[in-house]
Design a protein around this motif. Sequence first.
Motif, PDB file in Angstrom:
ATOM      1  N   VAL A  14       0.864  -1.177   0.000  1.00 19.91           N
ATOM      2  CA  VAL A  14       0.000   0.000   0.000  1.00 19.91           C
ATOM      3  C   VAL A  14       0.902   1.229   0.000  1.00 19.91           C
ATOM      4  O   VAL A  14       1.848   1.312   0.794  1.00 19.91           O
ATOM      5  CB  VAL A  14      -0.934   0.022   1.229  1.00 19.91           C
ATOM      6  CG1 VAL A  14      -1.757   1.303   1.252  1.00 19.91           C
ATOM      7  CG2 VAL A  14      -1.850  -1.192   1.231  1.00 19.91           C
ATOM      8  N   ALA A  15       0.613   2.169  -0.884  1.00 17.43           N
ATOM      9  CA  ALA A  15       1.452   3.354  -1.025  1.00 17.43           C
ATOM     10  C   ALA A  15       0.890   4.541  -0.246  1.00 17.43           C
ATOM     11  O   ALA A  15      -0.327   4.730  -0.159  1.00 17.43           O
ATOM     12  CB  ALA A  15       1.582   3.732  -2.497  1.00 17.43           C
ATOM     13  N   LEU A  16       1.790   5.326   0.308  1.00 19.64           N
ATOM     14  CA  LEU A  16       1.410   6.586   0.949  1.00 19.64           C
ATOM     15  C   LEU A  16       1.089   7.631  -0.115  1.00 19.64           C
ATOM     16  O   LEU A  16       1.614   7.563  -1.239  1.00 19.64           O
ATOM     17  CB  LEU A  16       2.559   7.104   1.811  1.00 19.64           C
ATOM     18  CG  LEU A  16       2.863   6.363   3.111  1.00 19.64           C
ATOM     19  CD1 LEU A  16       4.224   6.807   3.642  1.00 19.64           C
ATOM     20  CD2 LEU A  16       1.785   6.611   4.152  1.00 19.64           C
ATOM     21  N   PHE A  36       0.827   8.980   9.531  1.00 17.04           N
ATOM     22  CA  PHE A  36       0.294   8.099   8.496  1.00 17.04           C
ATOM     23  C   PHE A  36       1.265   6.972   8.154  1.00 17.04           C
ATOM     24  O   PHE A  36       0.838   5.866   7.789  1.00 17.04           O
ATOM     25  CB  PHE A  36      -0.070   8.901   7.247  1.00 17.04           C
ATOM     26  CG  PHE A  36      -1.313   9.715   7.433  1.00 17.04           C
ATOM     27  CD1 PHE A  36      -2.555   9.106   7.475  1.00 17.04           C
ATOM     28  CD2 PHE A  36      -1.242  11.084   7.607  1.00 17.04           C
ATOM     29  CE1 PHE A  36      -3.708   9.843   7.663  1.00 17.04           C
ATOM     30  CE2 PHE A  36      -2.389  11.843   7.802  1.00 17.04           C
ATOM     31  CZ  PHE A  36      -3.630  11.222   7.825  1.00 17.04           C
ATOM     32  N   ASN A  37       2.560   7.222   8.274  1.00 18.50           N
ATOM     33  CA  ASN A  37       3.534   6.158   8.044  1.00 18.50           C
ATOM     34  C   ASN A  37       3.388   5.066   9.095  1.00 18.50           C
ATOM     35  O   ASN A  37       3.636   3.893   8.828  1.00 18.50           O
ATOM     36  CB  ASN A  37       4.952   6.730   8.070  1.00 18.50           C
ATOM     37  CG  ASN A  37       5.990   5.727   7.610  1.00 18.50           C
ATOM     38  OD1 ASN A  37       5.865   5.115   6.550  1.00 18.50           O
ATOM     39  ND2 ASN A  37       7.032   5.538   8.405  1.00 18.50           N
ATOM     40  N   GLY A  38       2.953   5.449  10.298  1.00 21.09           N
ATOM     41  CA  GLY A  38       2.687   4.465  11.337  1.00 21.09           C
ATOM     42  C   GLY A  38       1.352   3.773  11.147  1.00 21.09           C
ATOM     43  O   GLY A  38       1.243   2.542  11.284  1.00 21.09           O
ATOM     44  N   LEU A  97       7.436   5.005  -1.476  1.00 22.33           N
ATOM     45  CA  LEU A  97       6.430   5.393  -0.484  1.00 22.33           C
ATOM     46  C   LEU A  97       5.467   4.252  -0.186  1.00 22.33           C
ATOM     47  O   LEU A  97       4.250   4.421  -0.156  1.00 22.33           O
ATOM     48  CB  LEU A  97       5.654   6.618  -0.983  1.00 22.33           C
ATOM     49  CG  LEU A  97       6.487   7.862  -1.272  1.00 22.33           C
ATOM     50  CD1 LEU A  97       5.608   8.977  -1.829  1.00 22.33           C
ATOM     51  CD2 LEU A  97       7.193   8.327  -0.011  1.00 22.33           C
ATOM     52  N   MET A  98       6.015   3.057   0.010  1.00 20.22           N
ATOM     53  CA  MET A  98       5.168   1.878   0.196  1.00 20.22           C
ATOM     54  C   MET A  98       5.436   1.180   1.514  1.00 20.22           C
ATOM     55  O   MET A  98       6.550   1.201   2.035  1.00 20.22           O
ATOM     56  CB  MET A  98       5.426   0.865  -0.919  1.00 20.22           C
ATOM     57  CG  MET A  98       4.894   1.230  -2.262  1.00 20.22           C
ATOM     58  SD  MET A  98       4.924  -0.258  -3.334  1.00 20.22           S
ATOM     59  CE  MET A  98       6.567  -0.877  -3.027  1.00 20.22           C
ATOM     60  N   PHE A 133       8.962   8.771  -6.351  1.00 18.95           N
ATOM     61  CA  PHE A 133       7.607   8.682  -6.894  1.00 18.95           C
ATOM     62  C   PHE A 133       7.501   7.608  -7.977  1.00 18.95           C
ATOM     63  O   PHE A 133       6.481   7.501  -8.643  1.00 18.95           O
ATOM     64  CB  PHE A 133       7.167  10.021  -7.487  1.00 18.95           C
ATOM     65  CG  PHE A 133       7.075  11.135  -6.477  1.00 18.95           C
ATOM     66  CD1 PHE A 133       6.750  10.888  -5.148  1.00 18.95           C
ATOM     67  CD2 PHE A 133       7.332  12.439  -6.862  1.00 18.95           C
ATOM     68  CE1 PHE A 133       6.677  11.912  -4.228  1.00 18.95           C
ATOM     69  CE2 PHE A 133       7.251  13.479  -5.941  1.00 18.95           C
ATOM     70  CZ  PHE A 133       6.921  13.217  -4.624  1.00 18.95           C
ATOM     71  N   GLY A 134       8.529   6.840  -8.171  1.00 20.37           N
ATOM     72  CA  GLY A 134       8.515   5.808  -9.197  1.00 20.37           C
ATOM     73  C   GLY A 134       9.465   6.117 -10.326  1.00 20.37           C
ATOM     74  O   GLY A 134      10.034   7.211 -10.411  1.00 20.37           O
TER      75      GLY A 134
END
Length: 230
Positions: free
Chosen positions: A51-53, A69-71, A146-147, A223-224
């Motif tokens: 799941v990506a942030l 949110f990372n937590g 960001l995953m 971002f990829g």
Amino acid sequence: MDIKEEIRSIVLSSGADICGFANIDRFDNAPVGFAPTDIYKDCRSVLVLGVALPKGLSQVNPQLIYNYFNGNIVTMVDDILFRVAKKIEITFGGFAVPLPSDMAGSWNEETKTAHGILSMKHLAVQAGIGFMGKNTILCNEKFGNLMTVGAVLLNIDLQSDELCINHCPPKCHICIDNCPAHAICEDGTVNQTLCRPVAYGTTFRGYGTVECNRCRMGCPLRFGVKKNKK
């Protein structure tokens, strides 16, 4: 549609952004104690989901908002893993073992080094979800670094997905050069003894904070591969 693709459809419809599979033969050279079969002896394949942030979290000070949110995304991933494991067992039979996405199996206070029950990022690499940069952070071609990823061990024998190409530019050393703790080593390891005291802190009320995530947010691939925008 074969079983693997049916399972992939279940995973993606359950809220995951990405899903990959690794047959147990991909882990023949895993360190002793850190192979899927060391957790579940009848494991025949590993399902890994991510799941990506939101990219917007790269635009703010990481201390509080990013940290929150990372937590919390760990709980989101674990919820998906749990629901997916149950759905697989109901639909296809057999056993599905969801693994907590962020649970340390051991902790060395002296070196500030934690080892997960299994390394999620290494499982993800073997499942074709991404590659690891010089900062040792997992990076996906579409979602960048960001995953948060988690895994389910299956006693269903599924074919491995194709491994991801490592897109980390050989001559790029941005993460190494910009680490304030000088914790990222040229040999592809991170000195956690140096990293953790700089990366994490607490508020006056004891709330955990992220003080530094430069290695993640400074990466040109955050971002990829094709969405490398500042």
